[in-house]
Write a protein that holds these residues in place. Sequence first.
Motif, PDB file in Angstrom:
ATOM      1  N   ALA A   1       0.681  -1.346  -0.034  1.00 20.51           N
ATOM      2  CA  ALA A   1       0.092   0.081  -0.104  1.00 20.51           C
ATOM      3  C   ALA A   1       0.869   1.416  -0.062  1.00 20.51           C
ATOM      4  O   ALA A   1       2.029   1.478   0.319  1.00 20.51           O
ATOM      5  CB  ALA A   1      -1.006   0.132   1.272  1.00 20.51           C
TER       6      ALA A   1
ATOM      7  N   ALA B   1     -13.893   1.107   2.358  1.00 23.97           N
ATOM      8  CA  ALA B   1     -13.474   0.784   1.136  1.00 23.97           C
ATOM      9  C   ALA B   1     -14.290   0.694  -0.054  1.00 23.97           C
ATOM     10  O   ALA B   1     -13.955   0.899  -1.039  1.00 23.97           O
ATOM     11  CB  ALA B   1     -12.932  -0.759   1.313  1.00 23.97           C
TER      12      ALA B   1
ATOM     13  N   ILE C   1     -10.520  -5.758  -3.584  1.00 19.73           N
ATOM     14  CA  ILE C   1     -10.282  -5.463  -1.956  1.00 19.73           C
ATOM     15  C   ILE C   1     -10.225  -6.752  -1.333  1.00 19.73           C
ATOM     16  O   ILE C   1     -10.941  -7.726  -1.539  1.00 19.73           O
ATOM     17  CB  ILE C   1     -11.429  -4.851  -1.373  1.00 19.73           C
TER      18      ILE C   1
ATOM     19  N   ASP D   1      -5.625  -3.980  -4.363  1.00 17.09           N
ATOM     20  CA  ASP D   1      -5.662  -2.331  -4.702  1.00 17.09           C
ATOM     21  C   ASP D   1      -6.170  -1.855  -3.258  1.00 17.09           C
ATOM     22  O   ASP D   1      -5.723  -0.596  -3.213  1.00 17.09           O
ATOM     23  CB  ASP D   1      -6.861  -1.907  -5.633  1.00 17.09           C
ATOM     24  N   MET D   2      -6.873  -2.543  -2.544  1.00 15.40           N
ATOM     25  CA  MET D   2      -7.251  -2.347  -1.134  1.00 15.40           C
ATOM     26  C   MET D   2      -7.024  -3.263  -0.105  1.00 15.40           C
ATOM     27  O   MET D   2      -7.675  -4.492  -0.748  1.00 15.40           O
ATOM     28  CB  MET D   2      -8.612  -1.436  -1.071  1.00 15.40           C
TER      29      MET D   2
ATOM     30  N   THR E   1      -8.345  -4.616   3.821  1.00 13.09           N
ATOM     31  CA  THR E   1      -9.108  -3.966   5.241  1.00 13.09           C
ATOM     32  C   THR E   1      -8.359  -4.877   6.206  1.00 13.09           C
ATOM     33  O   THR E   1      -7.993  -6.283   6.083  1.00 13.09           O
ATOM     34  CB  THR E   1     -10.411  -4.191   5.209  1.00 13.09           C
TER      35      THR E   1
ATOM     36  N   VAL F   1      -8.181   0.760   6.286  1.00 15.10           N
ATOM     37  CA  VAL F   1      -8.029   0.509   4.761  1.00 15.10           C
ATOM     38  C   VAL F   1      -6.624   0.812   4.343  1.00 15.10           C
ATOM     39  O   VAL F   1      -6.206   2.092   4.524  1.00 15.10           O
ATOM     40  CB  VAL F   1      -9.142   1.283   4.266  1.00 15.10           C
TER      41      VAL F   1
ATOM     42  N   LEU G   1      -4.623   1.311   0.945  1.00 16.30           N
ATOM     43  CA  LEU G   1      -4.977   1.809  -0.367  1.00 16.30           C
ATOM     44  C   LEU G   1      -3.330   1.874  -1.363  1.00 16.30           C
ATOM     45  O   LEU G   1      -2.672   2.220  -0.601  1.00 16.30           O
ATOM     46  CB  LEU G   1      -5.776   2.830  -0.705  1.00 16.30           C
TER      47      LEU G   1
ATOM     48  N   ALA H   1      -6.127   6.012  -3.930  1.00 18.12           N
ATOM     49  CA  ALA H   1      -6.061   7.009  -3.048  1.00 18.12           C
ATOM     50  C   ALA H   1      -6.091   8.531  -3.771  1.00 18.12           C
ATOM     51  O   ALA H   1      -6.568   9.414  -3.258  1.00 18.12           O
ATOM     52  CB  ALA H   1      -4.703   6.967  -2.191  1.00 18.12           C
TER      53      ALA H   1
END
Length: 422
Positions: free
Chosen positions: A123, A139, A250, A275-276, A278, A292, A294, A299
């Motif tokens: 990230a 997210a 995600i 891409d993300m 949690t 989260v 990212l 972002a």
Amino acid sequence: MTSQMQSTEMQVSDIGMLPGTSAQRSAPLSLQPQAVPTSALLGTYKQPAIDLVRGEGVCLFDAAGHRYLDFVSGISVNALGYGDAGLTAALHSAADGLVHTSNLYGTWPARRLADALVAHSFADKVFFCNSGAEANEAAFKFARRWARSLNGENAAKHEIIALRGSFHGRLFGTLAATDRPAYRLPFRPLAGGISIVERNIDDLALALDAETVAALILEPVQGEGGVRVLDAGFVRELRELTKDRHIALIFDEIQCGLARTGSLFAYEQLGVEPDMLTLAKPMAGGLPMGAVLLTDRIAAAIQPGDHATTFGGGPFVASVALHVLERLANKALLAQVRENGEWMGRELLEIGRRTGRIRAVRGVGYMWGADVRGSAGHVVSEALEAGLLLCTAGDYTVRLLPPLVATRDALAEGLAILERVL
Ligand SMILES: *Cc1c(COP(=O)(O)O)cnc(C)c1O
């Protein structure tokens, strides 16, 4: 690490002929947990069987002094067990500092924690909140904001897809992404634009429409859905599909992330980056916190005012989380979780062979599910009486989530109790 996640998934046919005999029953169970007094607490949970007052290492104690070996860890929260000296020191030193200022002002613990999470992961940016469901809802919002920044404010690219067997939380948005009719039906209508799709590549390739879908969310290891380790090849195909179609991928690592599978993040073992991502459960040593993670690509679409939370990333929780992250990123701890985890999987299969009471075993690291013959809830309550805390993952799956500091001896003690109970 790009190797496949070292998971074990064994069905009854793999276990072989199961002996029809049940395990020898040891002496009658002597513990008599005291009834928990009723109170004004709303009954969203069943009346608990025991009241806990104290913890030490991997054990919890009730008011009468009964000892329980803990294979639940506060549902994957208490990775460092109980009474950990480093965590206690971090809590005390956090209490000596600022507790809350709001996000209108800067505080150093949130900045340092975000930098540390970025240094350890794929990230570039981090958003903090207070729970798992909140992290997933954030997210979802970020994915829609990003999709609209690509395709225009009026574009139809807003759908969110989740997988069969998923659990992403109990708020309106996350409940729509959670595949449990009993949780969902009483609360319809749920948030729109979120749907559940079968866990196979053909259905997903159809559902992941580039024009309408903003995000795909999945748990690399489905927790509540029965401890199902997703196949690395399957997730890689989903990565390709979502990349080509500009759909945010995600990973919900709220339960399986932060060392539980034997790598700091479960995705490291899939050889695929989302891409993300949690996080929540173990993040702040039992204090409520979510996050989260990212990429810059997502972002860049987020502007001041797009999302907010009063408590998220406060200095008290963030400084405790810094300590927890440093501990969970420790290479020796990760190696122990991998090695003992593989051993635990083999032992569960052996227990299945010896007792004939286990139909399948799935898991990785310190996260295991055993499909039992009969009700999992029944095994969980019998184990509690025998001094072992377990939880279920669905009606037939017993779930094991020991603290990550549990030694081989502690694991063996718990498994011996489980075998007796079975
Ligand atoms: C527990 C969990 C959530 C929800 O977290 P809360 O903090 O209870 O809101 C979401 N996803 C997964 C995979 C979880 O295990």
